[in-house]
Write a protein that holds these residues in place. Structure first.
Motif, PDB file in Angstrom:
ATOM      1  N   GLY A 190       1.327  -4.734 -12.216  1.00 25.65           N
ATOM      2  CA  GLY A 190       2.137  -3.966 -13.092  1.00 25.65           C
ATOM      3  C   GLY A 190       3.610  -4.062 -12.679  1.00 25.65           C
ATOM      4  O   GLY A 190       4.667  -3.888 -13.566  1.00 25.65           O
ATOM      5  N   LEU A 191       4.050  -4.129 -11.270  1.00 23.48           N
ATOM      6  CA  LEU A 191       5.266  -4.160 -10.892  1.00 23.48           C
ATOM      7  C   LEU A 191       5.837  -5.299 -11.229  1.00 23.48           C
ATOM      8  O   LEU A 191       6.983  -5.721 -11.595  1.00 23.48           O
ATOM      9  CB  LEU A 191       5.262  -4.181  -9.194  1.00 23.48           C
ATOM     10  CG  LEU A 191       5.067  -2.793  -8.569  1.00 23.48           C
ATOM     11  CD1 LEU A 191       5.302  -3.114  -7.102  1.00 23.48           C
ATOM     12  CD2 LEU A 191       6.411  -1.825  -9.051  1.00 23.48           C
ATOM     13  N   VAL A 246      -5.087  -3.261  -0.695  1.00 23.11           N
ATOM     14  CA  VAL A 246      -4.140  -3.756  -1.507  1.00 23.11           C
ATOM     15  C   VAL A 246      -4.553  -3.728  -2.868  1.00 23.11           C
ATOM     16  O   VAL A 246      -5.424  -4.140  -3.184  1.00 23.11           O
ATOM     17  CB  VAL A 246      -3.576  -5.078  -1.323  1.00 23.11           C
ATOM     18  CG1 VAL A 246      -2.471  -5.786  -2.274  1.00 23.11           C
ATOM     19  CG2 VAL A 246      -3.094  -5.281   0.081  1.00 23.11           C
ATOM     20  N   ASP A 247      -3.977  -3.100  -3.814  1.00 24.07           N
ATOM     21  CA  ASP A 247      -4.161  -2.856  -5.464  1.00 24.07           C
ATOM     22  C   ASP A 247      -3.251  -3.994  -5.980  1.00 24.07           C
ATOM     23  O   ASP A 247      -2.158  -3.815  -6.612  1.00 24.07           O
ATOM     24  CB  ASP A 247      -3.675  -1.221  -5.482  1.00 24.07           C
ATOM     25  CG  ASP A 247      -4.002  -1.197  -7.165  1.00 24.07           C
ATOM     26  OD1 ASP A 247      -4.355  -1.809  -7.907  1.00 24.07           O
ATOM     27  OD2 ASP A 247      -3.982   0.078  -7.509  1.00 24.07           O
ATOM     28  N   LYS A 248      -4.225  -5.106  -6.436  1.00 22.58           N
ATOM     29  CA  LYS A 248      -3.613  -6.177  -7.176  1.00 22.58           C
ATOM     30  C   LYS A 248      -3.018  -5.773  -8.510  1.00 22.58           C
ATOM     31  O   LYS A 248      -2.134  -6.166  -9.193  1.00 22.58           O
ATOM     32  CB  LYS A 248      -4.670  -7.081  -7.051  1.00 22.58           C
ATOM     33  CG  LYS A 248      -4.209  -8.319  -5.871  1.00 22.58           C
ATOM     34  CD  LYS A 248      -4.627  -7.776  -4.773  1.00 22.58           C
ATOM     35  CE  LYS A 248      -6.083  -7.479  -4.528  1.00 22.58           C
ATOM     36  NZ  LYS A 248      -6.849  -8.779  -4.303  1.00 22.58           N
ATOM     37  N   LYS A 280       0.819  -1.217  -0.103  1.00 20.72           N
ATOM     38  CA  LYS A 280       0.193  -0.032  -0.002  1.00 20.72           C
ATOM     39  C   LYS A 280       0.683   1.113   0.021  1.00 20.72           C
ATOM     40  O   LYS A 280       0.617   2.273  -0.692  1.00 20.72           O
ATOM     41  CB  LYS A 280      -0.912   0.018   0.941  1.00 20.72           C
ATOM     42  CG  LYS A 280      -1.792  -1.146   1.217  1.00 20.72           C
ATOM     43  CD  LYS A 280      -2.705  -1.215   2.535  1.00 20.72           C
ATOM     44  CE  LYS A 280      -3.573  -2.232   2.749  1.00 20.72           C
ATOM     45  NZ  LYS A 280      -4.409  -2.062   4.136  1.00 20.72           N
ATOM     46  N   LEU A 281       2.003   1.046   0.854  1.00 18.24           N
ATOM     47  CA  LEU A 281       2.694   2.344   0.988  1.00 18.24           C
ATOM     48  C   LEU A 281       3.303   2.425  -0.432  1.00 18.24           C
ATOM     49  O   LEU A 281       3.602   3.610  -1.082  1.00 18.24           O
ATOM     50  CB  LEU A 281       4.093   2.037   1.851  1.00 18.24           C
ATOM     51  CG  LEU A 281       5.277   3.150   2.005  1.00 18.24           C
ATOM     52  CD1 LEU A 281       4.489   4.622   2.103  1.00 18.24           C
ATOM     53  CD2 LEU A 281       5.984   2.729   2.916  1.00 18.24           C
ATOM     54  N   GLU A 290      -2.923 -13.071 -13.404  1.00 20.42           N
ATOM     55  CA  GLU A 290      -3.241 -13.831 -12.113  1.00 20.42           C
ATOM     56  C   GLU A 290      -2.823 -13.086 -10.969  1.00 20.42           C
ATOM     57  O   GLU A 290      -3.592 -13.218 -10.199  1.00 20.42           O
ATOM     58  CB  GLU A 290      -2.061 -15.121 -12.308  1.00 20.42           C
ATOM     59  CG  GLU A 290      -2.678 -16.475 -13.294  1.00 20.42           C
ATOM     60  CD  GLU A 290      -1.842 -17.804 -12.746  1.00 20.42           C
ATOM     61  OE1 GLU A 290      -2.068 -18.094 -11.878  1.00 20.42           O
ATOM     62  OE2 GLU A 290      -0.641 -17.703 -13.628  1.00 20.42           O
ATOM     63  N   VAL A 291      -1.819 -12.396 -11.218  1.00 21.80           N
ATOM     64  CA  VAL A 291      -1.644 -11.479  -9.931  1.00 21.80           C
ATOM     65  C   VAL A 291      -2.686 -10.319  -9.872  1.00 21.80           C
ATOM     66  O   VAL A 291      -3.057 -10.228  -8.657  1.00 21.80           O
ATOM     67  CB  VAL A 291      -0.287 -10.771 -10.067  1.00 21.80           C
ATOM     68  CG1 VAL A 291       0.193  -9.474  -9.175  1.00 21.80           C
ATOM     69  CG2 VAL A 291       0.839 -11.766  -9.947  1.00 21.80           C
ATOM     70  N   ALA A 292      -3.360  -9.968 -10.794  1.00 19.89           N
ATOM     71  CA  ALA A 292      -4.357  -9.071 -10.829  1.00 19.89           C
ATOM     72  C   ALA A 292      -5.597  -9.437 -10.304  1.00 19.89           C
ATOM     73  O   ALA A 292      -6.215  -8.915  -9.663  1.00 19.89           O
ATOM     74  CB  ALA A 292      -4.653  -8.375 -12.268  1.00 19.89           C
TER      75      ALA A 292
END
Length: 379
Positions: free
Chosen positions: A303-304, A296-298, A281-282, A317-319
């Protein structure tokens, strides 16, 4: 219920205990501590015919609180005890909930088996610290209950093979006010806690305690301080850097409060350490990490992951992952260093808040067990 949570002289020493003492807020007990007390009382009654009231347990950090029993019932082959949760001055949705444990003998060699009674949820999706199908009784409360069962068994010459069914009156209704349904924990609440103690939540009091913590560290001549999201991350930075107690800042969810105060009152180095999901989040730009005010922004994590080498299928899958932990596990299995990427992004956000203040920053991400799952360099 009573226990020395902060310890004498804490305010003079600084650190996590001093911060709690400074707030003036009364701490409380986790659902895990209450379930452990109820289990201990029920199993004692099953073996002896009498319920200890109050019942005393030992928490992971050595405190020994005593709990009054709200209910007790002894039947042929099982016993049930209930404890009303006292969350202290924290506005916890489970404050006042009646937590019951029913203990039943099992055949020799069966060990300790956990069941979800009414009001306790069941895990239905991956990405949590428990397998799908298990009752939502988290690992530390399970360990606490198992250890207390073993102690009672040894005291009375019993084998200690039992089934523990934990239930919470009106738990399914209370759980609607939590994140459990979104996480796939269905049917009720989770039994939680890593220390047994509920740290009371008050924005103004806790932010003020962070500021006093920085002041104490600077007055003691500390050049390296650590902002930690909780006791697990605190233990990690102590193991990593050997920092003394008065260099530890219990920032909880208030990452922004630490950064903004250190910007005005610099130290040479700041380490930020916390759970992977919170620090993601940070990394995404949130300075208040509380679940009620940031999630939490999936998509951000996806993107990371792409920047770290994930192919489009893995990023998708991460998203769609259930939790941040599930996203991390997917990337680790594919050799994508998502933990390091989150730590680096969080460090960069911290540096942006510091606005050029002469403070070197590094970030460490840990999992629930305190294992380092990501870290940044110092910048």
């Amino acid at each position: 219920m009573s226990s020395d949570v902060t310890g004498e002289g804490a305010a003079a020493r600084g650190g996590r205990a001093a911060q709690l003492k400074h707030t003036g807020l009364r701490p409380g007990w986790t659902t895990g501590a209450c379930a452990t007390a109820a289990t201990t009382a029920a199993y004692t009654a099953l073996l002896t015919g009498a319920f200890p009231d109050p019942v005393t347990i030992t928490l992971p950090r050595g405190q020994t609180p005593s709990f009054a029993l709200a209910t007790e019932e002894l039947r042929d082959g099982s016993a049930t005890a209930g404890v009303v949760k006292d969350a202290g001055d924290d506005p916890d949705v489970t404050h006042g909930a009646l937590i019951r444990a029913t203990v039943r003998r099992l055949p020799a060699g069966a060990g300790v088996v956990f069941r979800a009674g009414p009001g306790v949820g069941t895990v239905t999706r991956p990405g949590l610290p428990l397998p799908v199908g298990e009752p939502a009784v988290n690992p530390v409360p399970r360990r606490m209950m198992s250890e207390h069962v073993a102690e009672v068994a040894a005291r009375h010459g019993a084998p200690g093979d039992v089934e523990i069914t934990v239930s919470v009156d009106h738990g399914e209704e209370i759980a609607r006010s939590t994140w459990n349904p979104r996480l796939g924990i269905l049917g009720g609440l989770s039994i939680l806690g890593t220390t047994g103690i509920v740290v009371p939540y008050s924005c103004s009091a806790w932010i003020d305690s962070i500021r006093r913590g920085v002041d104490v560290a600077r007055a003691a001549g500390r050049t390296h301080v650590a902002g930690c999201t909780g006791s697990t991350s605190e233990r990690t930075v102590v193991a990593e850097y050997g920092l003394p107690e008065d260099a530890l800042l219990d920032m909880g969810d208030f990452a922004g409060a630490v950064l903004k105060y250190v910007r005005r009152h610099p130290v040479e180095r700041l380490t930020v350490c916390g759970g992977f999901a919170k620090l993601s989040k940070l990394a995404a730009g949130h300075l208040d990490l509380h679940s009620a005010r940031s999630q939490v922004d999936k998509g951000f994590l996806a993107g990371l992951a792409r920047r770290g080498g994930a192919d489009p299928a893995l990023a998708a899958e991460v998203a769609e992952a259930n939790t941040g932990l599930a996203a991390l596990q997917l990337c680790r299995a594919a050799g994508v260093p998502l933990g390091d990427l989150v730590a680096t992004a969080a460090r960069d956000q911290a540096l942006a808040v510091l606005r050029g203040a002469p403070v070197a920053v590094d970030v460490i991400c840990v999992d629930r067990a305190g294992t380092v799952v990501g870290r940044s360099t110092v910048a």
